[in-house]
Write a protein that holds these residues in place. Structure first.
Motif, PDB file in Angstrom:
ATOM      1  N   GLY A  20     -20.924  -3.574   6.047  1.00 35.43           N
ATOM      2  CA  GLY A  20     -19.974  -4.207   6.962  1.00 35.43           C
ATOM      3  C   GLY A  20     -18.700  -3.408   7.113  1.00 35.43           C
ATOM      4  N   VAL A  21     -17.565  -4.079   6.906  1.00 35.72           N
ATOM      5  CA  VAL A  21     -16.272  -3.412   7.099  1.00 35.72           C
ATOM      6  C   VAL A  21     -16.018  -2.330   6.048  1.00 35.72           C
ATOM      7  CG1 VAL A  21     -15.239  -5.423   8.230  1.00 35.72           C
ATOM      8  CG2 VAL A  21     -15.023  -5.165   5.748  1.00 35.72           C
ATOM      9  N   GLY A  22     -16.890  -2.261   5.040  1.00 38.71           N
ATOM     10  CA  GLY A  22     -16.735  -1.229   4.002  1.00 38.71           C
ATOM     11  C   GLY A  22     -17.268   0.126   4.441  1.00 38.71           C
ATOM     12  N   ILE A  23     -18.054   0.125   5.526  1.00 43.97           N
ATOM     13  CA  ILE A  23     -18.561   1.401   6.038  1.00 43.97           C
ATOM     14  C   ILE A  23     -17.467   1.985   6.932  1.00 43.97           C
ATOM     15  CG2 ILE A  23     -20.356   2.471   7.471  1.00 43.97           C
ATOM     16  CD1 ILE A  23     -22.189   0.114   6.511  1.00 43.97           C
ATOM     17  N   ASN A  24     -17.019   3.171   6.593  1.00 43.09           N
ATOM     18  CA  ASN A  24     -15.902   3.813   7.312  1.00 43.09           C
ATOM     19  C   ASN A  24     -14.647   2.939   7.328  1.00 43.09           C
ATOM     20  OD1 ASN A  24     -17.552   5.983   7.892  1.00 43.09           O
ATOM     21  ND2 ASN A  24     -18.351   4.953   9.729  1.00 43.09           N
ATOM     22  N   ARG A  25     -14.342   2.333   6.216  1.00 46.05           N
ATOM     23  CA  ARG A  25     -13.132   1.502   6.121  1.00 46.05           C
ATOM     24  C   ARG A  25     -11.909   2.363   6.452  1.00 46.05           C
ATOM     25  NH1 ARG A  25      -9.159   0.397   2.258  1.00 46.05           N
ATOM     26  NH2 ARG A  25      -8.532  -1.802   2.122  1.00 46.05           N
ATOM     27  N   PRO A  26     -11.039   1.913   7.377  1.00 47.31           N
ATOM     28  CA  PRO A  26      -9.880   2.743   7.718  1.00 47.31           C
ATOM     29  C   PRO A  26      -8.957   2.944   6.527  1.00 47.31           C
ATOM     30  CG  PRO A  26      -9.911   0.692   8.996  1.00 47.31           C
ATOM     31  CD  PRO A  26     -11.098   0.657   8.107  1.00 47.31           C
ATOM     32  N   VAL A  27      -8.492   4.157   6.344  1.00 45.81           N
ATOM     33  CA  VAL A  27      -7.571   4.431   5.242  1.00 45.81           C
ATOM     34  C   VAL A  27      -6.222   3.779   5.537  1.00 45.81           C
ATOM     35  CG1 VAL A  27      -6.381   6.291   3.984  1.00 45.81           C
ATOM     36  CG2 VAL A  27      -8.748   6.600   4.741  1.00 45.81           C
ATOM     37  N   GLU A  28      -5.788   3.922   6.776  1.00 45.53           N
ATOM     38  CA  GLU A  28      -4.495   3.350   7.173  1.00 45.53           C
ATOM     39  C   GLU A  28      -4.635   1.854   7.425  1.00 45.53           C
ATOM     40  OE1 GLU A  28      -1.207   4.289   7.740  1.00 45.53           O
ATOM     41  OE2 GLU A  28      -1.873   5.933   6.446  1.00 45.53           O
ATOM     42  N   LEU A  29      -3.580   1.132   7.131  1.00 43.12           N
ATOM     43  CA  LEU A  29      -3.564  -0.314   7.408  1.00 43.12           C
ATOM     44  C   LEU A  29      -3.784  -0.540   8.910  1.00 43.12           C
ATOM     45  CD1 LEU A  29      -2.856  -3.122   6.167  1.00 43.12           C
ATOM     46  CD2 LEU A  29      -0.470  -2.634   6.719  1.00 43.12           C
ATOM     47  N   PRO A  30      -4.844  -1.276   9.297  1.00 46.97           N
ATOM     48  CA  PRO A  30      -5.078  -1.468  10.738  1.00 46.97           C
ATOM     49  C   PRO A  30      -4.075  -2.438  11.368  1.00 46.97           C
ATOM     50  CG  PRO A  30      -6.928  -2.290   9.413  1.00 46.97           C
ATOM     51  CD  PRO A  30      -5.848  -1.935   8.470  1.00 46.97           C
ATOM     52  N   ASN A  31      -4.070  -2.499  12.689  1.00 42.51           N
ATOM     53  CA  ASN A  31      -3.145  -3.402  13.393  1.00 42.51           C
ATOM     54  C   ASN A  31      -3.639  -4.843  13.361  1.00 42.51           C
ATOM     55  OD1 ASN A  31      -1.516  -1.275  14.053  1.00 42.51           O
ATOM     56  ND2 ASN A  31      -2.594  -0.877  15.986  1.00 42.51           N
ATOM     57  N   GLU A  32      -4.947  -5.010  13.202  1.00 42.25           N
ATOM     58  CA  GLU A  32      -5.517  -6.362  13.197  1.00 42.25           C
ATOM     59  C   GLU A  32      -6.451  -6.530  12.006  1.00 42.25           C
ATOM     60  OE1 GLU A  32      -7.196  -6.298  17.063  1.00 42.25           O
ATOM     61  OE2 GLU A  32      -5.357  -7.040  17.990  1.00 42.25           O
ATOM     62  N   VAL A  33      -6.301  -7.619  11.294  1.00 40.20           N
ATOM     63  CA  VAL A  33      -7.168  -7.890  10.135  1.00 40.20           C
ATOM     64  C   VAL A  33      -7.531  -9.373  10.128  1.00 40.20           C
ATOM     65  CG1 VAL A  33      -6.130  -6.065   8.713  1.00 40.20           C
ATOM     66  CG2 VAL A  33      -5.227  -8.379   8.560  1.00 40.20           C
ATOM     67  N   ASP A  34      -8.596  -9.699   9.413  1.00 39.09           N
ATOM     68  CA  ASP A  34      -8.943 -11.121   9.284  1.00 39.09           C
ATOM     69  C   ASP A  34      -7.963 -11.810   8.327  1.00 39.09           C
ATOM     70  OD1 ASP A  34     -11.141 -11.008  10.986  1.00 39.09           O
ATOM     71  OD2 ASP A  34     -12.487 -10.368   9.390  1.00 39.09           O
ATOM     72  N   VAL A  35      -7.817 -11.212   7.146  1.00 41.65           N
ATOM     73  CA  VAL A  35      -6.915 -11.809   6.139  1.00 41.65           C
ATOM     74  C   VAL A  35      -5.937 -10.741   5.673  1.00 41.65           C
ATOM     75  CG1 VAL A  35      -6.756 -12.997   3.911  1.00 41.65           C
ATOM     76  CG2 VAL A  35      -8.807 -13.284   5.302  1.00 41.65           C
ATOM     77  N   LEU A  36      -4.658 -11.080   5.696  1.00 40.37           N
ATOM     78  CA  LEU A  36      -3.646 -10.193   5.117  1.00 40.37           C
ATOM     79  C   LEU A  36      -3.083 -10.900   3.885  1.00 40.37           C
ATOM     80  CD1 LEU A  36      -2.069  -7.490   5.560  1.00 40.37           C
ATOM     81  CD2 LEU A  36      -0.206  -8.925   6.398  1.00 40.37           C
ATOM     82  N   ILE A  37      -3.254 -10.256   2.726  1.00 37.82           N
ATOM     83  CA  ILE A  37      -2.698 -10.810   1.482  1.00 37.82           C
ATOM     84  C   ILE A  37      -1.431 -10.034   1.170  1.00 37.82           C
ATOM     85  CG2 ILE A  37      -3.144 -11.222  -0.979  1.00 37.82           C
ATOM     86  CD1 ILE A  37      -6.154 -11.172  -0.326  1.00 37.82           C
ATOM     87  N   THR A  59     -10.279  -7.660   5.081  1.00 37.87           N
ATOM     88  CA  THR A  59      -9.141  -8.132   4.287  1.00 37.87           C
ATOM     89  C   THR A  59      -8.309  -6.924   3.869  1.00 37.87           C
ATOM     90  OG1 THR A  59     -10.526  -9.880   3.363  1.00 37.87           O
ATOM     91  CG2 THR A  59      -8.473  -9.421   2.205  1.00 37.87           C
ATOM     92  N   ARG A  60      -6.998  -7.034   3.950  1.00 37.64           N
ATOM     93  CA  ARG A  60      -6.115  -5.992   3.394  1.00 37.64           C
ATOM     94  C   ARG A  60      -5.099  -6.685   2.499  1.00 37.64           C
ATOM     95  NH1 ARG A  60      -8.100  -0.852   5.690  1.00 37.64           N
ATOM     96  NH2 ARG A  60      -6.296   0.134   4.717  1.00 37.64           N
ATOM     97  N   ILE A  61      -4.702  -5.997   1.438  1.00 38.36           N
ATOM     98  CA  ILE A  61      -3.699  -6.552   0.515  1.00 38.36           C
ATOM     99  C   ILE A  61      -2.543  -5.547   0.436  1.00 38.36           C
ATOM    100  CG2 ILE A  61      -5.135  -5.775  -1.464  1.00 38.36           C
ATOM    101  CD1 ILE A  61      -3.786  -8.073  -3.105  1.00 38.36           C
ATOM    102  N   VAL A  62      -1.354  -5.999   0.836  1.00 39.69           N
ATOM    103  CA  VAL A  62      -0.189  -5.104   0.863  1.00 39.69           C
ATOM    104  C   VAL A  62       0.742  -5.420  -0.302  1.00 39.69           C
ATOM    105  CG1 VAL A  62      -0.227  -4.673   3.347  1.00 39.69           C
ATOM    106  CG2 VAL A  62       1.077  -6.623   2.463  1.00 39.69           C
ATOM    107  N   GLU A  63       1.481  -4.404  -0.720  1.00 40.99           N
ATOM    108  CA  GLU A  63       2.345  -4.521  -1.898  1.00 40.99           C
ATOM    109  C   GLU A  63       3.572  -3.631  -1.675  1.00 40.99           C
ATOM    110  OE1 GLU A  63       2.519  -6.034  -5.099  1.00 40.99           O
ATOM    111  OE2 GLU A  63       4.362  -4.827  -5.142  1.00 40.99           O
ATOM    112  N   ARG A  64       4.738  -4.173  -2.029  1.00 41.73           N
ATOM    113  CA  ARG A  64       5.935  -3.374  -1.769  1.00 41.73           C
ATOM    114  C   ARG A  64       6.127  -2.251  -2.778  1.00 41.73           C
ATOM    115  NH1 ARG A  64      10.418  -7.945  -2.910  1.00 41.73           N
ATOM    116  NH2 ARG A  64      10.034  -8.182  -5.125  1.00 41.73           N
ATOM    117  N   ARG A  65       5.556  -2.412  -3.984  1.00 39.87           N
ATOM    118  CA  ARG A  65       5.646  -1.309  -4.944  1.00 39.87           C
ATOM    119  C   ARG A  65       4.902  -0.100  -4.396  1.00 39.87           C
ATOM    120  NH1 ARG A  65       2.496  -2.708  -8.523  1.00 39.87           N
ATOM    121  NH2 ARG A  65       2.664  -4.943  -8.694  1.00 39.87           N
ATOM    122  N   PRO A  66       5.306   1.116  -4.791  1.00 40.98           N
ATOM    123  CA  PRO A  66       4.598   2.284  -4.251  1.00 40.98           C
ATOM    124  C   PRO A  66       3.245   2.521  -4.910  1.00 40.98           C
ATOM    125  CG  PRO A  66       6.403   2.964  -5.683  1.00 40.98           C
ATOM    126  CD  PRO A  66       6.494   1.476  -5.559  1.00 40.98           C
TER     127      PRO A  66
END
Ligand code: FAD
Length: 636
Positions: A20-37, A59-66
């Motif tokens: 599924g979305v794991g095949i060729n998963r974009p490295v960069e955070l996409p503009n549209e996602v199903d779930v943003l954590i 699903t993408r999970i973002v974090e302010r720490r580097p």
């Protein structure tokens, strides 16, 4: 562990094939996602790890720490959490590296000389055998590492997007991606740049000062004052004899220490009580230096001494008892008319003292409760109404936790002479052990939890509480295993069929049930998408009352031996018999006429039914399942 059913796997079997979305998963955070954590603490990472098992959900999970958390924060892992780690496949490995709590020692002022402390009691950690899992201590950073590994090995190949800070969000009533989130890059060459991401759902797992919480108009309400501790992870030389035991230490001068030995055999943590801090006084307590914390620890430990050789981490940890009244963006007057789009989990919804070691644990269970529901709704398995159960279920748990923690921290803060009964503290600790171990959560009846109508068939599998495992013997290979340990965090419902005493006769209730669940259009299995493995959504297992040698594997109905994978191989690992030395029917008081136990993907008992109650079973699942869908199916 099962593998090779898609062909020979020569590498690490923990690495699942990408799908599924794991095949060729974009490295960069996409503009549209199903779930943003938002936030990679325990709540966010568990939610992400669970969602990583849904190959059609982006699903993408973002974090302010580097980068990953290196050190610090929570470290107590309750047994329910280790049970959860088992579902994510790393309970054994984390146990091997962790410190294991087996006893707690209680120290108080010597009645003959209150300037000295003496040991007054030692209590066993789990005297009632609440769980077969251990109570551990290991740093939060390692817990997060294991979840990161799990999601990287999942079909969706997820990894956190570090260096993004959540700023704000807005929710519209329209469009496929109704939540618009504004983020700012915090590191790298684009630091300071804004990014806008649109999502179907947002999960705020961004800790006690949550901006997601703020953006949905929720506030933490509770104590005005915070309680402060100086927390230090140190290497030290000491003559205090219980330095490798968990200890609650109260000194005659009024101070107290919670001592937590840490993984690795040398490090330990001390929470040194710095007392109540009024809101206007926060700055002062935060400037407490590690030297002051060490001095205070030495004073409390008198006549013992502590020679600190290395401070690995220290912090002044301040927290009050606070709770939000809702865990999503649906206002009370909108309940039932609007589906939630934004959720908050963990410290974003509840904060409390560190004394019962609950922060990280309860936060993870928030993530577990929510994530499979999001997965099911986004995959089209379930209606959106499922999502409303998250706030309803977890808000009550948080309220109970805060009440418990208030009682425990008040007792801990009391001066020794204020106790009517000198063993009150230890008695409370032992009496209430099931709560901090994580097993007192009991969800109320809802679309996901039945009433107790048939509870008498299996008194020890309390409806609404987590499924308590017991040993059984796997028929095909005669291995003694723990039934519950095969419940993986794969988003599947589990239907345990405890067979009647004559299961192989053609007209037995077990045979008739197997026939119904396989063939009836009302069976929940009928919702499984065509083309998927027959057990893709429902993991149906059978446990016979006989010894394993008395079970004819060829006579076991097909539903308990589904044919899976591209080669349609028989799965033999769903057929169990009782272990004569520890009969599960005896241990859990199961009715010998047979019964069905339905367990949710997050391991909570949803319903108990007689084998003949097929109409009730169909009625239970009717509101939970959407009519069969033909899309979004990814067989590995
Ligand atoms: P957190 O673990 O707080 O994770 C939230 C994550 O979100 C963090 O990684 C944070 O960087 C990130 N984040 C926050 N805001 C944003 C944003 N705007 N955008 C993007 N990312 C964001 N508990 C104990 O039981 N014992 C302790 O000794 C203890 N010590 C602690 C010490 C400190 C300094 C802190 C902060 C917490 C401590 N806790 C302790 C609490 C315990 O760690 C929490 O209960 C637990 O971590 C809660 O998990 P969580 O996932 O909800 O939030």
């Amino acid at each position: 562990m099962q593998f090779h059913h898609h062909g020979y796997v020569s590498g690490d079997p923990l690495i699942q094939p990408a799908a599924g979305v794991g095949i060729n998963r974009p490295v960069e955070l996409p503009n549209e996602v199903d779930v943003l954590i938002v936030g990679t603490g325990p709540a966010g990472m568990l939610a992400a790890a669970q969602l990583s098992q849904f190959p059609s959900v982006a699903t993408r999970i973002v974090e302010r720490r580097p980068a990953r958390l290196a050190i610090g924060q929570a470290d107590g892992i309750q047994t329910r959490t280790v049970e959860t780690f088992q579902a994510f496949g790393f309970a054994e490995r984390i146990t091997a590296e962790a410190y294991r709590i087996t006893e707690t020692a209680f120290w108080k002022p010597d009645p003959a000389d209150s300037s000295r402390i003496i040991r007054i009691a030692r209590t066993q950690d789990d005297p009632a055998d609440i769980s077969e899992f251990p109570h551990l201590v290991v740093n939060q950073a390692r817990v997060l590492d294991y979840f990161a590994e799990f999601m990287a090995n999942s079909p969706t190949r997820m990894s956190p997007d570090y260096g993004f800070e959540f700023r704000s969000l807005s929710v519209s009533d329209e469009g496929e991606y109704p939540v618009t989130v504004t983020l700012v890059r915090t590191s790298g060459p684009h630091a300071g740049q804004e990014r806008v991401v649109r999502a179907k759902y947002v999960v705020g797992a961004d800790g006690a000062r949550s901006k997601v919480r703020e953006s949905i108009g929720c506030a933490l309400a509770g104590d005005q004052a915070n309680h402060a501790w100086g927390v230090m992870d140190v290497l030290a030389v000491t003559d205090f004899p219980d330095i490798r035991l968990k200890c609650a230490i109260q000194s005659g001068m009024g101070g107290s220490i919670l001592l937590i030995p840490r993984e690795g055999g040398h490090l330990f943590r001390m929470y040194v009580d710095l007392g109540e801090v009024e809101a206007q006084n926060k700055g002062a307590v935060r400037s407490t230096s590690v030297e002051e914390i060490i001095d205070k620890a030495n004073a409390i430990l008198h006549p013992y001494t502590l020679d600190v050789r290395n401070v690995a981490w220290h912090s002044v940890y301040e927290v009050g008892h606070r709770l939000t009244d809702r865990f999503d963006d649906v206002l009370p007057e909108q309940r039932g008319t609007r589906i939630p789009r934004v959720f908050i989990t963990g410290d974003a919804c509840h904060t409390h003292s560190a004394k019962a070691g609950q922060g990280m644990n309860v936060s993870m269970q928030d993530g577990f409760n929510l994530a499979w529901k999001l997965g099911h709704v986004l995959e089209g398995r379930s209606p959106e109404s499922l999502l409303s159960t998250y706030s309803a279920e977890r808000q009550v748990v948080a309220k109970n936790l805060i009440d418990f923690d208030k009682e425990w921290s008040t007792l801990m803060a009391r001066k020794p002479e204020e106790f009517e009964n000198p063993s009150e503290l230890e008695d409370f600790y032992v009496r209430t052990a099931e709560f901090p171990a994580g097993f007192m959560t009991e969800y109320a009846p809802s679309m996901l939890v039945a009433t107790a109508k048939h509870q008498c068939l299996a008194p020890a599998f309390t409806i609404g509480k987590r499924f308590k495992s017991a040993p059984v013997v796997r028929v095909a290979d005669a291995n003694r295993v723990h039934l519950g340990h095969h419940a993986k965090a794969d988003g599947r419902w589990r239907i345990y069929v405890f067979a009647d005493s004559a299961p192989h006769s053609a007209d037995s209730p077990t045979e008739r049930f197997a026939n119904w669940i396989t063939n009836s259009p009302d069976s929940p299995l009928a919702a499984t998408p065509s083309g998927a493995d027959p057990d893709a959504w429902f993991d149906v297992k059978v446990i016979y009352q006989q010894d394993h040698t008395g079970v004819d594997i060829n006579a076991v109905p097909e539903v308990f031996k589904p044919q899976v994978g591209p080669f349609r191989l028989t799965d033999y690992e769903k057929v169990y018999a009782t272990d004569p030395t520890e009969d599960i029917f005896e241990l859990r008081g199961l009715n010998r006429g047979g019964l069905i136990v339905i367990v949710r993907p997050d391991q909570y008992v949803a319903n108990i039914l007689p084998l003949t109650a097929t109409t009730e079973l169909a009625a239970f699942f009717a509101p939970v399942l959407r009519p069969r869908v033909e899309t979004r199916v990814f067989n590995e």
